[in-house]
Motif scaffolding. Structure first.
Motif, mmCIF file in Angstrom:
data_model
loop_
_atom_site.group_PDB
_atom_site.id
_atom_site.type_symbol
_atom_site.label_atom_id
_atom_site.label_comp_id
_atom_site.label_asym_id
_atom_site.label_seq_id
_atom_site.Cartn_x
_atom_site.Cartn_y
_atom_site.Cartn_z
ATOM 1 N N ASN A 183 0.863 -1.174 0.000
ATOM 2 C CA ASN A 183 0.000 0.000 0.000
ATOM 3 C C ASN A 183 0.896 1.218 0.000
ATOM 4 N N ASN A 186 -1.478 7.350 0.729
ATOM 5 C CA ASN A 186 -2.727 7.402 1.481
ATOM 6 C C ASN A 186 -3.782 6.530 0.814
ATOM 7 N N THR A 187 -4.590 5.853 1.608
ATOM 8 C CA THR A 187 -5.654 5.022 1.049
ATOM 9 C C THR A 187 -6.792 5.915 0.576
ATOM 10 N N ARG A 188 -7.604 5.376 -0.255
ATOM 11 C CA ARG A 188 -8.717 6.116 -0.821
ATOM 12 C C ARG A 188 -9.908 6.001 0.138
ATOM 13 N N HIS A 189 -10.374 7.110 0.613
ATOM 14 C CA HIS A 189 -11.507 7.110 1.531
ATOM 15 C C HIS A 189 -12.790 7.343 0.755
ATOM 16 N N MET A 190 -13.758 6.479 0.971
ATOM 17 C CA MET A 190 -15.030 6.629 0.291
ATOM 18 C C MET A 190 -16.079 7.097 1.234
#
Length: 190
Positions: A183, A186-190
């Protein structure tokens, strides 16, 4: 000949000077030595462009060189010993036709005016160098790196079918280390 032409100016002069600067006297000297050894002619092996041109411009030495490599390629009656310009240029054309038949690639063959009018003596050197590499093919001393020879391989039908079942690593593999689970950022925030 070259002395009867108008002097180049502007862009043409720059281009001509660039081509002229690529001429390598050391290579020319090596080629003249190779020609002298093969033909037995008493020629000067000085790599100076003037000497290189004077030695080869009438095409007689070039025709003799071809006949040493492969006897009878240019019949003696076709070689012109005339002082006429077109007859000398004809000798150069006989050489160029023969060189192509002996296997020199077309992109390494010079044009008659490159030698006759001293427009590009570097391309003349390239052509002779390519011919010199083929010397051993005709049982003579060669010059430069040895040319690669063909290595044809014949596979049976069974061997060909066996190769079809193997998946090449070129197609990728799902075994071993891979980047799954990595990863980055930053992760994708939904």
């Amino acid at each position: 000949m070259a002395e009867n032409r108008a002097r180049k100016s502007g862009f043409a002069a720059e281009a001509f000077n660039k081509v002229k600067a690529k001429y390598d006297p050391q290579l020319a000297s090596e080629l003249l030595n190779w020609i002298k050894d093969l033909t037995g002619e008493d020629i000067s092996t000085d790599g100076d462009s003037k000497n290189f041109y004077d030695t080869l411009c009438d095409g007689i030495i070039l025709c003799k060189l071809i006949n040493v490599l492969q006897p009878g390629t240019i019949p003696e009656k076709k070689i012109n010993h005339s002082k006429m310009a077109f007859k000398k240029m004809e000798n150069i054309n006989h050489f160029l036709d023969s060189v192509q038949k002996l296997g020199v690639p077309s992109q390494e063959i010079f044009q008659t005016v490159d030698l006759w009018e001293q427009q590009n003596l570097t391309s003349v050197c390239i052509c002779l160098q390519s011919l010199a590499r083929k010397g051993s093919k005709f049982g003579h001393k060669s010059l430069g790196p040895k040319e690669a020879e063909t290595n044809v391989r014949n596979f049976s039908e069974e061997q060909r079918r066996g190769g079809a079942t193997v998946i090449s690593l070129q197609y990728g593999s799902n075994k071993g280390a891979n980047a799954s689970g990595v990863n980055f950022g930053n992760t994708r925030h939904m």
